[in-house]
Design an enzyme around this catalytic site. Structure first.
Site, PDB file in Angstrom:
ATOM      1  N   GLY A 115     -78.666 -79.193  56.537  1.00 40.04           N
ATOM      2  CA  GLY A 115     -78.403 -77.495  56.509  1.00 40.04           C
ATOM      3  C   GLY A 115     -78.037 -76.784  55.572  1.00 40.04           C
ATOM      4  N   ARG A 125     -79.388 -72.389  54.263  1.00 40.76           N
ATOM      5  CA  ARG A 125     -78.618 -70.905  54.156  1.00 40.76           C
ATOM      6  C   ARG A 125     -77.121 -71.204  54.617  1.00 40.76           C
ATOM      7  NH1 ARG A 125     -81.776 -71.164  58.810  1.00 40.76           N
ATOM      8  NH2 ARG A 125     -80.561 -70.965  60.920  1.00 40.76           N
ATOM      9  N   ASN A 180     -74.051 -81.297  57.790  1.00 44.98           N
ATOM     10  CA  ASN A 180     -73.516 -79.723  58.042  1.00 44.98           C
ATOM     11  C   ASN A 180     -74.277 -79.063  59.207  1.00 44.98           C
ATOM     12  OD1 ASN A 180     -72.499 -76.941  57.458  1.00 44.98           O
ATOM     13  ND2 ASN A 180     -74.692 -77.067  56.686  1.00 44.98           N
ATOM     14  N   SER A 239     -66.030 -78.134  64.073  1.00 44.94           N
ATOM     15  CA  SER A 239     -65.522 -76.799  64.518  1.00 44.94           C
ATOM     16  C   SER A 239     -64.408 -76.640  65.038  1.00 44.94           C
ATOM     17  CB  SER A 239     -66.537 -76.070  65.329  1.00 44.94           C
ATOM     18  OG  SER A 239     -66.471 -74.889  65.795  1.00 44.94           O
ATOM     19  N   TYR A 287     -71.795 -76.654  72.712  1.00 45.56           N
ATOM     20  CA  TYR A 287     -71.311 -76.868  71.475  1.00 45.56           C
ATOM     21  C   TYR A 287     -70.166 -77.428  71.159  1.00 45.56           C
ATOM     22  CZ  TYR A 287     -70.170 -74.628  66.848  1.00 45.56           C
ATOM     23  OH  TYR A 287     -69.949 -74.456  65.376  1.00 45.56           O
ATOM     24  N   LYS A 342     -69.405 -80.901  68.979  1.00 48.02           N
ATOM     25  CA  LYS A 342     -68.337 -80.766  68.201  1.00 48.02           C
ATOM     26  C   LYS A 342     -67.296 -81.642  68.085  1.00 48.02           C
ATOM     27  CE  LYS A 342     -70.746 -77.853  65.157  1.00 48.02           C
ATOM     28  NZ  LYS A 342     -71.002 -78.631  63.758  1.00 48.02           N
ATOM     29  N   ILE A 395     -66.494 -68.496  60.002  1.00 47.57           N
ATOM     30  CA  ILE A 395     -66.956 -68.147  58.858  1.00 47.57           C
ATOM     31  C   ILE A 395     -68.005 -67.260  58.698  1.00 47.57           C
ATOM     32  CG2 ILE A 395     -67.971 -69.684  56.787  1.00 47.57           C
ATOM     33  CD1 ILE A 395     -65.145 -70.611  57.558  1.00 47.57           C
TER      34      ILE A 395
HETATM   35  P1  NAP Z   1     -76.291 -71.265  59.864  1.00 50.63           P
HETATM   36  O1  NAP Z   1     -76.016 -70.164  58.766  1.00 50.63           O
HETATM   37  O2  NAP Z   1     -76.984 -71.010  61.307  1.00 50.63           O
HETATM   38  O3  NAP Z   1     -77.071 -72.532  59.298  1.00 50.63           O
HETATM   39  C1  NAP Z   1     -77.416 -73.501  59.945  1.00 50.63           C
HETATM   40  C2  NAP Z   1     -78.197 -74.650  58.941  1.00 50.63           C
HETATM   41  O4  NAP Z   1     -78.486 -75.766  59.789  1.00 50.63           O
HETATM   42  C3  NAP Z   1     -79.247 -74.083  58.223  1.00 50.63           C
HETATM   43  O5  NAP Z   1     -79.580 -74.486  57.049  1.00 50.63           O
HETATM   44  C4  NAP Z   1     -80.398 -74.690  59.281  1.00 50.63           C
HETATM   45  O6  NAP Z   1     -81.630 -74.750  58.529  1.00 50.63           O
HETATM   46  C5  NAP Z   1     -79.782 -75.939  59.740  1.00 50.63           C
HETATM   47  N1  NAP Z   1     -80.326 -76.686  60.749  1.00 50.63           N
HETATM   48  C6  NAP Z   1     -80.180 -76.209  61.972  1.00 50.63           C
HETATM   49  N2  NAP Z   1     -81.121 -77.148  62.771  1.00 50.63           N
HETATM   50  C7  NAP Z   1     -81.481 -77.861  61.936  1.00 50.63           C
HETATM   51  C8  NAP Z   1     -82.172 -79.001  62.238  1.00 50.63           C
HETATM   52  N3  NAP Z   1     -82.911 -79.502  63.826  1.00 50.63           N
HETATM   53  N4  NAP Z   1     -82.756 -79.930  61.197  1.00 50.63           N
HETATM   54  C9  NAP Z   1     -82.521 -79.558  60.162  1.00 50.63           C
HETATM   55  N5  NAP Z   1     -81.560 -78.642  59.821  1.00 50.63           N
HETATM   56  C10 NAP Z   1     -81.083 -77.968  60.766  1.00 50.63           C
HETATM   57  O7  NAP Z   1     -74.917 -71.866  60.306  1.00 50.63           O
HETATM   58  P2  NAP Z   1     -73.654 -71.863  59.492  1.00 50.63           P
HETATM   59  O8  NAP Z   1     -72.893 -70.909  60.030  1.00 50.63           O
HETATM   60  O9  NAP Z   1     -73.735 -72.023  58.131  1.00 50.63           O
HETATM   61  O10 NAP Z   1     -73.216 -73.334  59.969  1.00 50.63           O
HETATM   62  C11 NAP Z   1     -72.939 -74.655  59.473  1.00 50.63           C
HETATM   63  C12 NAP Z   1     -72.218 -75.482  60.092  1.00 50.63           C
HETATM   64  O11 NAP Z   1     -70.897 -75.118  60.029  1.00 50.63           O
HETATM   65  C13 NAP Z   1     -72.788 -75.866  61.421  1.00 50.63           C
HETATM   66  O12 NAP Z   1     -72.494 -77.328  61.910  1.00 50.63           O
HETATM   67  C14 NAP Z   1     -71.833 -75.091  62.316  1.00 50.63           C
HETATM   68  O13 NAP Z   1     -71.634 -75.432  63.731  1.00 50.63           O
HETATM   69  C15 NAP Z   1     -70.438 -75.327  61.509  1.00 50.63           C
HETATM   70  N6  NAP Z   1     -69.444 -74.300  61.953  1.00 50.63           N
HETATM   71  C16 NAP Z   1     -69.841 -72.914  61.669  1.00 50.63           C
HETATM   72  C17 NAP Z   1     -68.948 -71.945  61.752  1.00 50.63           C
HETATM   73  C18 NAP Z   1     -69.150 -70.699  61.392  1.00 50.63           C
HETATM   74  O14 NAP Z   1     -68.245 -69.721  61.847  1.00 50.63           O
HETATM   75  N7  NAP Z   1     -70.029 -70.001  60.951  1.00 50.63           N
HETATM   76  C19 NAP Z   1     -67.563 -72.040  62.436  1.00 50.63           C
HETATM   77  C20 NAP Z   1     -67.460 -73.654  62.567  1.00 50.63           C
HETATM   78  C21 NAP Z   1     -68.241 -74.728  62.410  1.00 50.63           C
HETATM   79  P3  NAP Z   1     -83.068 -74.511  59.222  1.00 50.63           P
HETATM   80  O15 NAP Z   1     -83.209 -73.486  60.159  1.00 50.63           O
HETATM   81  O16 NAP Z   1     -83.811 -74.192  57.998  1.00 50.63           O
HETATM   82  O17 NAP Z   1     -83.601 -75.640  59.562  1.00 50.63           O
END
Ligand code: NAP
Length: 243
Positions: free
Chosen positions: A10, A13, A86, A138, A151, A155, A184
């Site tokens: 992941g 981005r 991630n 998460s 979700y 998690k 985040i």
């Molecule tokens: P994001 O901006 O939506 O990025 C998600 C990343 O996961 C992207 O790089 C996407 O790349 C990749 N991805 C999704 N499905 C995939 C697949 N099938 N195969 C390979 N790559 C895949 O999300 P984020 O906010 O950075 O979140 C990153 C992690 O942190 C996640 O696990 C999320 O649940 C966790 N998290 C986020 C928050 C928050 O507030 N943002 C809070 C708690 C936990 P592609 O689309 O290019 O495949």
């Protein structure tokens, strides 16, 4: 610092890209994984320098892809020191209206994807008698959340998987820990209505939303020598939100 490669899923981005930036600055060799090949390639080119950073496009929700990527990364770098699971998605909806398809998506990507990569890398780390597995969970996996049953389950599953792996692999010098971020600011949280964002901000003692780098710094710590006696833990990085 260990010279073995660190795999970050992941990484195209959001938090994953910030983890890649943090680890490249620290001098780690990196293998970046996500489906968006172009975004991944341009980040790899941007970060490639003192440390070697390469892109491995692929869908993590497929065991054969995970096995292939882990093998190719191992052949390329000679050893794999860290795996940062991630990549993740949300597919929100009220439980009473949730279809089996909507239930399955976060389970397939978040939980099964974490299993596939961990399963594929474990024999390598066990043979090396060292390795660090870091799974991004998460706070929702700890507290649950209305509208996010799928979700939350994925998690929470990651936390239980992490503890189990830590117990099985600890004797071979491999640690496994989870990080539970709070709110985040990334694409994942961008679409939330202003009212929800304000309500959430009011619940955060540090009075700001987290940044990708807040999570990335904890990943760097868990890879460090100083963290070598930490395993089976869930580190909450949420500005105090669920305390
Ligand atoms: P994001 O901006 O939506 O990025 C998600 C990343 O996961 C992207 O790089 C996407 O790349 C990749 N991805 C999704 N499905 C995939 C697949 N099938 N195969 C390979 N790559 C895949 O999300 P984020 O906010 O950075 O979140 C990153 C992690 O942190 C996640 O696990 C999320 O649940 C966790 N998290 C986020 C928050 C928050 O507030 N943002 C809070 C708690 C936990 P592609 O689309 O290019 O495949």
């Amino acid at each position: 610092m260990n010279n073995g490669a660190i795999i970050v899923t992941g990484a195209s981005r959001g938090i994953g890209a910030d983890i890649a930036r943090e680890l490249a600055e620290a001098g780690y060799n990196l293998a970046l994984v996500a489906r968006s090949a172009d975004a991944l390639q341009s980040l790899a080119e941007e970060l490639n320098g003192d440390s070697v950073v390469k892109a491995w496009p692929g869908d993590i929700a497929d065991f054969e892809t995970a096995e292939r990527i882990i093998k190719e990364v191992h052949d390329e770098f000679g050893s794999i020191f860290g795996l940062v699971n991630n990549a993740g998605v949300t597919q929100d909806g009220l439980f009473m209206r949730m279809s089996p398809e909507n239930w399955k998506k976060p389970i397939d990507i978040n939980l099964n994807g974490t299993f596939y990569f961990t399963r594929a890398v474990a024999p390598i780390m066990m043979r090396q008698r060292e390795g660090r597995i870091i799974n991004i969970s998460s706070v929702i996996g700890v507290t649950g959340n209305a509208g996010q049953a799928n979700y939350a389950a994925s998690k929470a599953g990651i936390i239980a998987l992490t503890k189990s792996v830590a117990k099985e692999l600890g004797g071979r010098g491999v640690t496994a820990n989870a990080i539970a971020p709070g709110f985040i600011a990334t694409d994942m949280t961008e679409d939330l209505p202003e009212k929800v964002r304000t309500e959430m901000l009011n619940q955060i003692p540090l009075k700001r939303f987290g940044e990708g780098r807040d999570v990335a710094g904890v990943v760097k710590f868990l890879l460090s020598k100083e963290a070598s006696y930490i395993t089976a833990q869930t580190l909450v990085v949420d500005g105090g939100m669920i305390a």
